[in-house]
Each structure stands twice: as structure tokens, then as C-alpha cells.
Design an enzyme around this catalytic site. Structure first.
Site, PDB file in Angstrom:
ATOM      1  N   ARG A  15       0.883  -1.293   0.035  1.00  0.00           N
ATOM      2  CA  ARG A  15       0.003  -0.058   0.046  1.00  0.00           C
ATOM      3  C   ARG A  15       0.820   1.173  -0.001  1.00  0.00           C
ATOM      4  O   ARG A  15       0.478   2.492  -0.241  1.00  0.00           O
ATOM      5  CB  ARG A  15      -0.929  -0.085   1.235  1.00  0.00           C
ATOM      6  N   GLY A 101       8.809  -3.535  12.472  1.00  0.00           N
ATOM      7  CA  GLY A 101       9.667  -2.430  11.697  1.00  0.00           C
ATOM      8  C   GLY A 101       8.876  -1.383  11.175  1.00  0.00           C
ATOM      9  O   GLY A 101       9.657  -0.471  10.748  1.00  0.00           O
ATOM     10  N   ASN A 224       1.276   1.680   6.943  1.00  0.00           N
ATOM     11  CA  ASN A 224       0.889   0.955   5.904  1.00  0.00           C
ATOM     12  C   ASN A 224       0.834   1.768   4.535  1.00  0.00           C
ATOM     13  O   ASN A 224       0.679   1.104   3.641  1.00  0.00           O
ATOM     14  CB  ASN A 224      -0.467   0.334   6.195  1.00  0.00           C
ATOM     15  N   ASN A 383      38.419  28.718  -9.421  1.00  0.00           N
ATOM     16  CA  ASN A 383      38.903  27.663  -8.655  1.00  0.00           C
ATOM     17  C   ASN A 383      39.140  26.369  -9.450  1.00  0.00           C
ATOM     18  O   ASN A 383      39.855  25.546  -9.542  1.00  0.00           O
ATOM     19  CB  ASN A 383      38.419  27.222  -7.417  1.00  0.00           C
ATOM     20  N   ARG A 437      42.835  45.377 -15.449  1.00  0.00           N
ATOM     21  CA  ARG A 437      41.693  45.453 -16.220  1.00  0.00           C
ATOM     22  C   ARG A 437      42.225  46.487 -17.442  1.00  0.00           C
ATOM     23  O   ARG A 437      43.049  47.205 -17.407  1.00  0.00           O
ATOM     24  CB  ARG A 437      40.702  46.249 -15.425  1.00  0.00           C
TER      25      ARG A 437
HETATM   26  C1  UD1 Z   1      -1.010  -7.659  12.893  1.00  0.00           C
HETATM   27  C2  UD1 Z   1      -1.710  -8.675  14.254  1.00  0.00           C
HETATM   28  C3  UD1 Z   1      -3.048  -7.673  14.486  1.00  0.00           C
HETATM   29  C4  UD1 Z   1      -2.530  -6.534  15.130  1.00  0.00           C
HETATM   30  C5  UD1 Z   1      -1.873  -5.672  13.973  1.00  0.00           C
HETATM   31  C6  UD1 Z   1      -1.427  -4.480  14.321  1.00  0.00           C
HETATM   32  C7  UD1 Z   1      -1.435 -10.897  13.702  1.00  0.00           C
HETATM   33  C8  UD1 Z   1      -1.655 -12.227  12.942  1.00  0.00           C
HETATM   34  N1  UD1 Z   1      -1.959  -9.885  13.499  1.00  0.00           N
HETATM   35  O1  UD1 Z   1      -2.023  -7.663  12.053  1.00  0.00           O
HETATM   36  O2  UD1 Z   1      -3.538  -8.562  15.517  1.00  0.00           O
HETATM   37  O3  UD1 Z   1      -3.814  -5.591  15.522  1.00  0.00           O
HETATM   38  O4  UD1 Z   1      -0.839  -6.364  13.476  1.00  0.00           O
HETATM   39  O5  UD1 Z   1      -0.964  -3.740  13.393  1.00  0.00           O
HETATM   40  O6  UD1 Z   1      -0.235 -10.966  14.264  1.00  0.00           O
HETATM   41  N2  UD1 Z   1       5.248  -9.435   9.201  1.00  0.00           N
HETATM   42  C9  UD1 Z   1       6.472 -10.350   8.842  1.00  0.00           C
HETATM   43  N3  UD1 Z   1       6.160 -11.740   8.268  1.00  0.00           N
HETATM   44  C10 UD1 Z   1       5.188 -12.036   8.107  1.00  0.00           C
HETATM   45  C11 UD1 Z   1       3.917 -11.266   8.351  1.00  0.00           C
HETATM   46  C12 UD1 Z   1       4.158 -10.024   8.872  1.00  0.00           C
HETATM   47  O7  UD1 Z   1       7.600 -10.139   9.022  1.00  0.00           O
HETATM   48  O8  UD1 Z   1       4.927 -13.138   7.835  1.00  0.00           O
HETATM   49  C13 UD1 Z   1       5.534  -8.436   9.574  1.00  0.00           C
HETATM   50  C14 UD1 Z   1       5.117  -6.985   8.890  1.00  0.00           C
HETATM   51  O9  UD1 Z   1       6.295  -6.525   7.770  1.00  0.00           O
HETATM   52  C15 UD1 Z   1       4.742  -6.031   9.808  1.00  0.00           C
HETATM   53  C16 UD1 Z   1       4.213  -7.003  10.907  1.00  0.00           C
HETATM   54  O10 UD1 Z   1       4.877  -8.127  10.839  1.00  0.00           O
HETATM   55  O11 UD1 Z   1       5.793  -5.182  10.059  1.00  0.00           O
HETATM   56  C17 UD1 Z   1       2.770  -6.971  11.044  1.00  0.00           C
HETATM   57  O12 UD1 Z   1       2.395  -7.535   9.983  1.00  0.00           O
HETATM   58  P1  UD1 Z   1       1.134  -7.281   9.106  1.00  0.00           P
HETATM   59  O13 UD1 Z   1       0.749  -7.813   7.852  1.00  0.00           O
HETATM   60  O14 UD1 Z   1       0.891  -5.753   9.067  1.00  0.00           O
HETATM   61  O15 UD1 Z   1      -0.121  -7.539  10.405  1.00  0.00           O
HETATM   62  P2  UD1 Z   1      -1.724  -7.364  10.395  1.00  0.00           P
HETATM   63  O16 UD1 Z   1      -2.315  -8.547   9.686  1.00  0.00           O
HETATM   64  O17 UD1 Z   1      -1.843  -5.952  10.302  1.00  0.00           O
HETATM   65 CA    CA Z   2      -0.101  -3.713   9.416  1.00  0.00          CA
END
Ligand code: UD1
Ligand code: CA
Length: 455
Positions: A15, A101, A224, A383, A437
Site C-alpha cells: 500500500r 519494523g 501501511n 578555482n 583591467r
Molecule cells: C497484525 C496482528 C494484529 C494487530 C496488527 C497491528 C497478527 C496475526 N495480527 O496484523 O492482531 O492488530 O498487526 O498492526 O499478528 N510480518 C512479517 N512476516 C509475516 C507477516 C508479517 O515480518 O509473515 C511483519 C510485517 O512486515 C509487519 C508486521 O509483521 O511489520 C505486522 O504484519 P501485518 O501484515 O501488518 O499484520 P496485520 O495483519 O496488520
Molecule cells: Ca499492519
């Protein structure tokens, strides 16, 4: 007990609509992930494990030279799966803190408290949101005790009405994660391994799960899309402006200053609107910065004034100086005390001595200038010969008239005098007057070409 931090940074962030991995987008001039790492570092953890996936090479390169333990998650199978990839490197006896992150502004004190609470039982950071859509909801029993996190996509309408959400940030004893994380399944709407499911498994075994409320929604807000990034940018800038005000700095408008690095100010500093600070900037006591100035990696001495529309990069300004308006001090410029650099003057690799003045429309580059020098309007140090850069040396007390062209390498001795409009190619000794000059000729009885008699 030792602390191990796991930062989840494998997601794509589609996004953001950008080719840059999400965690490398800049917040206040620094990648999102770096904000998270810097905050984690303040907890003095035994190690920081970064789980990378999308753009892993780029993410890793952006963090080069830092003590980080890299974990690759090739397929993004969920937050539980991501943490599982880091677990083999983590011993049973530590506490694990999971951070995202892309959630950069969690106060260090909040993290400290969460870790402190998680020595023997997991602790989850929650937030109450007006619009909880998309988040995992916190389900509690009649006594208000934590029961589970249910993801938005898996939740019933009733559960979706809950406004308390999972921030994603949690701390837990490593041994609990070792025991329960491998047991987490993926039978849910998204076919993902959800990290919060670990809590339900532990709970079923009689482990107490604690929750702690975040201090504000913004403090745990994730990025996001570009809109959310801009919201956090304003929030962080607001915090920084507020800290400056509290430290006694006068800001014409705290909503119109951008600090993309560190800004250190002495007493009685004033900063007008729309100034941008990058890298490390230090302003001494009584410094005044006019509107629309950009300062990067620059130090300004006490009592100096930088007037409107000036741009200073990697410069060092002494005390009691005046710079601008419309001055450009480039890398390697240093001004001695009481020096003045006025409008439309560009300097680069120029050491300008105390009390010297370059007041108007000049270029001074690769120049070693003494004190008390006066440089007239329109003076240029030539320069560059097309291949190499050469130095111009100007001694104390020298006077360079307007529109002089100093062809480097060349030297003007102390108290040397250069007549206006001169092109100087040979050294001028101490106290000498150089006139370089064309001589003026006046032609009498001359008629303008094209002037015809109309009668
Ligand atoms: C997650 C939580 C949700 C919470 C929300 C808060 C879970 C299942 N859900 O949802 O309860 O309200 O965050 O923002 O935990 N990431 C990885 N590897 C993966 C998946 C994600 O590194 O396989 C990292 C993403 O880069 C990100 C973070 O984990 O930094 C969260 O992932 P994201 O997909 O945003 O989680 P949500 O579905 O939003
Ligand atoms: Ca998220």
C-alpha cells in the site's frame, strides 16, 4: 535475565505504492526500521534479530555496520511464522520482545515496562481505537481477563465491535515461545500463523497473560501507506518541537519546523518558520535563524544570525557572524568570529577569517582567507581550470574590489589591494595594489550606430 529483541520487517507494504521496501521509507530523515532499532538499542538487549523478507538485501544494506542478527523469512506466512524463524538463535532463559519494523514511535519507557512485566508471563501491548477496523481485537472474559486476540478477518460482527486492539507488540519468556509457537496452526481466514495465538495456547495451559495499554494511539500506530507515514512524521516533529520549547528555544511556530536529525540548541535561541535541520546541527547561545533556512551538519557559534532563505551544509560558523539572507554555505565552509556573508554569496571549502566580509553576489571556493578581509560585490574565485581545483589565498586585511576575478592558484598578500574589475592571475604581494583591467578610453564626437535624423 537477558533480553532478545525480534523486529518483524519481512512484509511488502504494497500500500506504500513504492519500489522501496516499506521499512526503509524515511520518517524524519531516517528509515522506519532504524527508528525501531534505535529504540530497541536503548533497552540494552543481548541481541536484536531482524526478520527480513521482501527486499531483504536492500534492508540489510541499509543497516550495514550495525550489530544485528539477520533472519530471513522467505515466505510471509504470518507474524507467528516470522518470530519462529528467529527462535533458534534465542536461548530459553531470555525474555523476547517482539517489535514491528513499521511501528516507529513506541516510547522506550513503554517497552521497558512491557519487558519488565514479562519475566515470567507474556505481556501484550494493547490500544483503544475509535476505528479498530483491520486490527486484531482483544477478547476478554466477564472478569475482564484476557482470553484471545481475534483477527478482523476472522471476527464476528459482535467481536468487531470491540475497540481494544492488539498493537502487535508483545514480550514473553523465551521458553514459552519455544514451547507454544511451533504448535500454532494456520486454520484461519488468511491461512497464516498468527503470533497472538501463542497467547491462547499458553492460557489454555494456565499461564497468565497480561496486557498493558499503550499511552496513545499514535504511539503504537503503524505505517501501511503514505498517509499514515505523513501522520507519524507530523507527530514526531510535534514531539521534537515541544522538546525544544521545553528546553527554552523560541520557535516562531512549533508546527513549522522539521528536524531530520539532531538539533542541539544553547540558551535564548530563536528559530523562525519553515526551517529544516538535517544531520547534526548545533546552535550556540543566542543564535537566531531566519525563516526558510536549511541547515545540515552545521555548527553556529554564539550570537550569530542566519537570515532568511539561507542554505548551510557542513559548515562551521563562528560567533557573532551574520549569514544571508540568501546565502549558500557549502561543505567545508568555516567562518571566523564576526564574519559576514551576505546575499547571493556561495562559499565552498572556504576558511574565512574573523571579521572578514563577503557581502554581496560572490563565489568563494577553495579559498583560504585571513581576517579583516573585504571582498567586493561580484567577486569570483576561479578555482576550476576544467580539470583541477586550485586554491586562492587571501591575507589578513586585504581588500578585493568589486567584480574581481581571482584566477587560482593565486595569492593576495596581507593588506593587498585589488582594483575593482580586475582579473588577477599573478600573486599580489603584501600592501601592493593590483590593477588588472583594460584601460578606459573615451572617444569624442562619437555617434551611436543606427541613430538617424528624423526630420
Ligand atoms: C497484525 C496482528 C494484529 C494487530 C496488527 C497491528 C497478527 C496475526 N495480527 O496484523 O492482531 O492488530 O498487526 O498492526 O499478528 N510480518 C512479517 N512476516 C509475516 C507477516 C508479517 O515480518 O509473515 C511483519 C510485517 O512486515 C509487519 C508486521 O509483521 O511489520 C505486522 O504484519 P501485518 O501484515 O501488518 O499484520 P496485520 O495483519 O496488520
Ligand atoms: Ca499492519
Amino acid at each position: 535475565m537477558s533480553l532478545e529483541v525480534v523486529i518483524l520487517a519481512a512484509g511488502q507494504g504494497s500500500r506504500m505504492r513504492s519500489s522501496l521496501p516499506k521499512v526503509l521509507h524515511l520518517l524524519a530523515g531516517k528509515p522506519l526500521l532504524q527508528h525501531v532499532i534505535d529504540r530497541a538499542r536503548q533497552l540494552s538487549p543481548a541481541a536484536i534479530h531482524v526478520v527480513a523478507g521482501h527486499g531483504a538485501d536492500q534492508v540489510r544494506a541499509a543497516c550495514e555496520g550495525q550489530a544485528l542478527s539477520w533472519v530471513e523469512q522467505r515466505q510471509q506466512l504470518g507474524t507467528g511464522h516470522a518470530v519462529l524463524q528467529a527462535l533458534p538463535a534465542i536461548g530459553d532463559d531470555s525474555t523476547v520482545l517482539v517489535l514491528y519494523g513499521d511501528v516507529p514511535l513506541v516510547p522506550v519507557a513503554t517497552l521497558e515496562a512491557l519487558v519488565g512485566a514479562a519475566a515470567s508471563a507474556p505481556a501484550l501491548l494493547t490500544a483503544s481505537l475509535d476505528d479498530p477496523a483491520g486490527y486484531g481485537r482483544i477478547l476478554r472474559d466477564a472478569d475482564g481477563e484476557f482470553r484471545a486476540v481475534v483477527e478482523h478477518k476472522d471476527a464476528t460482527d459482535f467481536e468487531r465491535a470491540v475497540r481494544e486492539v492488539n498493537t502487535g507488540i508483545l514480550a514473553a519468556p523465551a521458553r514459552l515461545l519455544h514451547r507454544y509457537l511451533p504448535r500454532v496452526g494456520n486454520s484461519n481466514q488468511q491461512r497464516e500463523y498468527y503470533l497472538p495465538d501463542v497467547l491462547s495456547l499458553a492460557l489454555a495451559d494456565g499461564v497468565v497473560v497480561q496486557t498493558a495499554p499503550a499511552e496513545s494511539a499514535l504511539s503504537v500506530m503503524g505505517v501501511n501507506d503514505q498517509l499514515q507515514l505523513s501522520v507519524l512524521e507530523r507527530e514526531l516533529q510535534r514531539q521534537r518541537a515541544e522538546a525544544l520549547l521545553q528546553a527554552g528555544v523560541r520557535l516562531a511556530d512549533p508546527a513549522r519546523i522539521d528536524i531530520r536529525g539532531s538539533l542541539q540548541c544553547g540558551r535564548d535561541v530563536f528559530i523562525d518558520v519553515n526551517c529544516v535541520f538535517t544531520g547534526t546541527v548545533v546552535l550556540g547561545d543566542g543564535v537566531s535563524i531566519g525563516p526558510n533556512c536549511v541547515l545540515g551538519d552545521t555548527t553556529i557559534g554564539a550570537g550569530s544570525e542566519v537570515c532568511a532563505m539561507s542554505h548551510l551544509q557542513s559548515a562551521r560558523v563562528g560567533s557573532g557572524c551574520t549569514v544571508g539572507p540568501f546565502a549558500r554555505l557549502r561543505v567545508g565552509t568555516s567562518l571566523g568570529d564576526e564574519a559576514r556573508v551576505g546575499n547571493f554569496v556561495e562559499t565552498k571549502k572556504a576558511a574565512i577569517g574573523a571579521g572578514s566580509k563577503i557581502n554581496h553576489l560572490s563565489y568563494v571556493g577553495d579559498c583560504d582567507m585571513g581576517g579583516g578581509v573585504n571582498i567586493g560585490a561580484g567577486t569570483i574565485t576561479c578555482n576550476y581550470d576544467g580539470v583541477n581545483k586550485h586554491i586562492t589565498r587571501i591575507g589578513d586585511g586585504a581588500f578585493v574590489g568589486s567584480n574581481a576575478t581571482l584566477v587560482a592558484p593565486v595569492e593576495i598578500g596581507p593588506d593587498g589591494f585589488v582594483a575593482a574589475g580586475s582579473t588577477i592571475t599573478r600573486p599580489v604581494a603584501t600592501g601592493e595594489l593590483a590593477v588588472g583591467r583594460g584601460k578606459q578610453r573615451n572617444i569624442k564626437g562619437w555617434t551611436r550606430p543606427g541613430t538617424t535624423d528624423k526630420d
